[in-house]
Enzyme design. Sequence first.
Site, PDB file in Angstrom:
ATOM      1  N   ARG A 130       0.796  -1.240   0.000  1.00  8.76           N
ATOM      2  CA  ARG A 130       0.000   0.000   0.000  1.00  8.76           C
ATOM      3  C   ARG A 130       0.822   1.280   0.000  1.00  8.76           C
ATOM      4  O   ARG A 130       0.321   2.354   0.350  1.00  8.76           O
ATOM      5  CB  ARG A 130      -0.956   0.037   1.209  1.00  8.76           C
ATOM      6  CG  ARG A 130      -1.998  -1.039   1.158  1.00  8.76           C
ATOM      7  CD  ARG A 130      -3.229  -0.619   1.931  1.00  8.76           C
ATOM      8  NE  ARG A 130      -4.208  -1.669   1.867  1.00  8.76           N
ATOM      9  CZ  ARG A 130      -4.219  -2.726   2.677  1.00  8.76           C
ATOM     10  NH1 ARG A 130      -3.314  -2.824   3.639  1.00  8.76           N
ATOM     11  NH2 ARG A 130      -5.138  -3.639   2.536  1.00  8.76           N
ATOM     12  N   LYS A 157       2.705  12.458 -10.422  1.00 10.35           N
ATOM     13  CA  LYS A 157       2.044  11.485 -11.303  1.00 10.35           C
ATOM     14  C   LYS A 157       2.971  10.296 -11.543  1.00 10.35           C
ATOM     15  O   LYS A 157       4.121  10.478 -11.942  1.00 10.35           O
ATOM     16  CB  LYS A 157       1.749  12.131 -12.657  1.00 10.35           C
ATOM     17  CG  LYS A 157       0.590  13.083 -12.650  1.00 10.35           C
ATOM     18  CD  LYS A 157       0.292  13.400 -14.098  1.00 10.35           C
ATOM     19  CE  LYS A 157      -0.740  14.480 -14.249  1.00 10.35           C
ATOM     20  NZ  LYS A 157      -0.975  14.793 -15.664  1.00 10.35           N
ATOM     21  N   GLU A 200      10.265  21.207 -22.920  1.00 11.95           N
ATOM     22  CA  GLU A 200       9.372  21.294 -21.775  1.00 11.95           C
ATOM     23  C   GLU A 200       9.744  22.532 -20.925  1.00 11.95           C
ATOM     24  O   GLU A 200       8.883  23.185 -20.338  1.00 11.95           O
ATOM     25  CB  GLU A 200       9.532  20.008 -20.974  1.00 11.95           C
ATOM     26  CG  GLU A 200       8.373  19.182 -20.518  1.00 11.95           C
ATOM     27  CD  GLU A 200       7.240  18.785 -21.439  1.00 11.95           C
ATOM     28  OE1 GLU A 200       6.223  19.492 -21.408  1.00 11.95           O
ATOM     29  OE2 GLU A 200       7.292  17.751 -22.107  1.00 11.95           O
ATOM     30  N   LYS A 237       6.271  24.884 -12.730  1.00 16.47           N
ATOM     31  CA  LYS A 237       5.452  23.685 -12.595  1.00 16.47           C
ATOM     32  C   LYS A 237       4.913  23.553 -11.164  1.00 16.47           C
ATOM     33  O   LYS A 237       3.745  23.216 -10.953  1.00 16.47           O
ATOM     34  CB  LYS A 237       6.275  22.445 -12.975  1.00 16.47           C
ATOM     35  CG  LYS A 237       5.523  21.166 -12.655  1.00 16.47           C
ATOM     36  CD  LYS A 237       5.591  20.121 -13.698  1.00 16.47           C
ATOM     37  CE  LYS A 237       4.544  19.057 -13.422  1.00 16.47           C
ATOM     38  NZ  LYS A 237       4.682  17.862 -14.196  1.00 16.47           N
ATOM     39  N   GLU A 248      -5.362  17.906 -11.298  1.00 16.13           N
ATOM     40  CA  GLU A 248      -5.740  18.122 -12.687  1.00 16.13           C
ATOM     41  C   GLU A 248      -7.194  18.505 -12.890  1.00 16.13           C
ATOM     42  O   GLU A 248      -7.961  17.782 -13.503  1.00 16.13           O
ATOM     43  CB  GLU A 248      -5.432  16.859 -13.502  1.00 16.13           C
ATOM     44  CG  GLU A 248      -5.679  17.023 -14.966  1.00 16.13           C
ATOM     45  CD  GLU A 248      -4.437  16.727 -15.798  1.00 16.13           C
ATOM     46  OE1 GLU A 248      -3.518  16.087 -15.315  1.00 16.13           O
ATOM     47  OE2 GLU A 248      -4.436  17.199 -16.910  1.00 16.13           O
ATOM     48  N   ARG A 290      -3.838  22.828 -14.005  1.00 24.11           N
ATOM     49  CA  ARG A 290      -2.814  21.872 -14.417  1.00 24.11           C
ATOM     50  C   ARG A 290      -2.861  21.601 -15.923  1.00 24.11           C
ATOM     51  O   ARG A 290      -1.868  21.233 -16.528  1.00 24.11           O
ATOM     52  CB  ARG A 290      -2.971  20.579 -13.610  1.00 24.11           C
ATOM     53  CG  ARG A 290      -1.745  19.718 -13.668  1.00 24.11           C
ATOM     54  CD  ARG A 290      -1.670  18.737 -12.513  1.00 24.11           C
ATOM     55  NE  ARG A 290      -0.529  17.862 -12.716  1.00 24.11           N
ATOM     56  CZ  ARG A 290       0.089  17.197 -11.756  1.00 24.11           C
ATOM     57  NH1 ARG A 290      -0.312  17.298 -10.518  1.00 24.11           N
ATOM     58  NH2 ARG A 290       1.102  16.414 -12.014  1.00 24.11           N
ATOM     59  N   ASN A 321      -0.235  21.493 -20.470  1.00 24.95           N
ATOM     60  CA  ASN A 321      -0.446  20.737 -21.689  1.00 24.95           C
ATOM     61  C   ASN A 321      -0.180  21.553 -22.962  1.00 24.95           C
ATOM     62  O   ASN A 321      -0.386  21.066 -24.065  1.00 24.95           O
ATOM     63  CB  ASN A 321      -1.901  20.251 -21.688  1.00 24.95           C
ATOM     64  CG  ASN A 321      -1.990  18.833 -22.168  1.00 24.95           C
ATOM     65  OD1 ASN A 321      -1.116  18.032 -21.879  1.00 24.95           O
ATOM     66  ND2 ASN A 321      -3.032  18.523 -22.915  1.00 24.95           N
ATOM     67  N   HIS A 364       0.930  20.041 -26.239  1.00 23.84           N
ATOM     68  CA  HIS A 364       0.818  18.584 -26.124  1.00 23.84           C
ATOM     69  C   HIS A 364      -0.331  17.987 -26.924  1.00 23.84           C
ATOM     70  O   HIS A 364      -0.323  16.800 -27.204  1.00 23.84           O
ATOM     71  CB  HIS A 364       0.674  18.167 -24.654  1.00 23.84           C
ATOM     72  CG  HIS A 364       1.990  18.171 -23.914  1.00 23.84           C
ATOM     73  ND1 HIS A 364       2.720  19.323 -23.744  1.00 23.84           N
ATOM     74  CD2 HIS A 364       2.692  17.186 -23.310  1.00 23.84           C
ATOM     75  CE1 HIS A 364       3.817  19.034 -23.057  1.00 23.84           C
ATOM     76  NE2 HIS A 364       3.829  17.747 -22.786  1.00 23.84           N
ATOM     77  N   HIS A 422       1.256  15.139 -28.781  1.00 24.08           N
ATOM     78  CA  HIS A 422       0.943  13.728 -28.530  1.00 24.08           C
ATOM     79  C   HIS A 422       0.462  13.037 -29.803  1.00 24.08           C
ATOM     80  O   HIS A 422       0.810  11.893 -30.082  1.00 24.08           O
ATOM     81  CB  HIS A 422      -0.155  13.596 -27.467  1.00 24.08           C
ATOM     82  CG  HIS A 422       0.363  13.728 -26.059  1.00 24.08           C
ATOM     83  ND1 HIS A 422      -0.406  14.248 -25.036  1.00 24.08           N
ATOM     84  CD2 HIS A 422       1.543  13.385 -25.507  1.00 24.08           C
ATOM     85  CE1 HIS A 422       0.301  14.225 -23.915  1.00 24.08           C
ATOM     86  NE2 HIS A 422       1.493  13.711 -24.173  1.00 24.08           N
ATOM     87  N   HIS A 448       9.625  12.821 -27.088  1.00 25.95           N
ATOM     88  CA  HIS A 448       8.451  13.512 -26.572  1.00 25.95           C
ATOM     89  C   HIS A 448       8.595  15.033 -26.739  1.00 25.95           C
ATOM     90  O   HIS A 448       7.721  15.710 -27.273  1.00 25.95           O
ATOM     91  CB  HIS A 448       8.236  13.143 -25.101  1.00 25.95           C
ATOM     92  CG  HIS A 448       7.136  13.913 -24.454  1.00 25.95           C
ATOM     93  ND1 HIS A 448       5.815  13.736 -24.801  1.00 25.95           N
ATOM     94  CD2 HIS A 448       7.148  14.883 -23.506  1.00 25.95           C
ATOM     95  CE1 HIS A 448       5.063  14.562 -24.077  1.00 25.95           C
ATOM     96  NE2 HIS A 448       5.850  15.263 -23.294  1.00 25.95           N
TER      97      HIS A 448
HETATM   98 ZN    ZN Z   1       5.331  16.620 -21.803  1.00 27.89          ZN
END
Ligand code: ZN
Length: 359
Positions: A118, A139, A181, A222, A232, A236, A240, A243, A247, A260
């Site tokens: 846990r 995350k 980034e 950030k 989020e 947040r 993006n 992105h 993506h 990326h």
């Molecule tokens: Zn990214």
Amino acid sequence: MEQITVKASQSSYKVSVGAGIRHKLSELLPKSYQNVFVISDTSIAPHYLDDYVSSLLPDAKITKKIIEPGEAAKSKDMYFDILDSMFEAELDRKALVLALGGGVIGDLAGFVASTYMRGIDFVQLPTTILAHDSSVGGKVAINHETGKNLIGSFYPPVAVVYDVDTITTLPEKEVRSGYAELIKEAYIGNADFLSQLLERKKLDKENEEQLIEDLSLGIRVKTKIVEADEKENDLRKFLNLGHTLGHAIEAEAGYGTFTHGEAVAIGMLFALELSERRFGADLRLGEFRSWMERNDYPMHLPDLSAERLVIRMQMDKKSENKEVHMVLLREIGDPVTEKVDHDTLHNAVTSFLERMRRA
Ligand code: ZN
Ligand code: ADP
């Protein structure tokens, strides 16, 4: 050394960024640990692992799990394989997981740590520029056949210890990926930082003082956002920027074609163009394009279908009911999320692809 405190709802943790700080890891941890499980990969461990663990308690039990580099490691199989090794090493609830590597190792090790009994403590030891982003905000995830990062949770580390010496062995492509980034964070929240980046000739991974400063500035932008919006909801989403198309390009060109960050930089170019058109702001677009060019970001796109990209953008986790919500900038430092309807998007992507093909 720079230190930034990140406040998460349950706890807070310190991000230390400095040169040579791998030799004093124990001083930068919130407490000492008897049982330590280090996860790293074969490109990184031979250079830095011993330095990092040498400052831990002399009688601490250290188990190393060194895996093959690459995104494929974020799999269900690897997840269970690592758990097996942790039980074998008899880690108890007071043990520590050290994640030594880039985003792949951080995401995987963090997710493992979040579910072992846990949840046990974990510390991120980033070795890429891009990992400044993934190591802050909590995350953690592995991939599912359906998509990237779909099995995961929010599980903040107890500390992040970022030794910029490790960047010296990082391949140029990965340096570029990380700086995309950083410039994104500058666009979202720090106009001075943006000026510094745009006015600099070339990315330089040898300049440690500059790296420490750049990483800290990016992390501060950030941190401010994730502190205000840990899970989020709204703010947040601003992270993006670049992105939505990024993506889609990453996936459509085939993962591995672009890093990326390279895909994000292309996505930012698109988002900034759209922003200038919509809000009439001056977002230093020409300078951004020239920054991308002189730092060898890909400026030429393979033959991609506009409609397929749009479909991917509609499927994005951040889109709702197939409506594409894109992060745009009203001004530098003033992000907004805007709905972009299908036809507008299709036309904009078509014309963007056209220009990128001719480039
Ligand atoms: Zn990214
Ligand atoms: P990120 O998601 O942070 O970009 P990845 O975990 O995908 O990073 O790592 C990118 C690649 O770079 C991997 O192949 C990894 O083994 C390698 N790598 C990471 N850090 C270093 C480093 N400091 N020196 C050399 N190679 C590195």
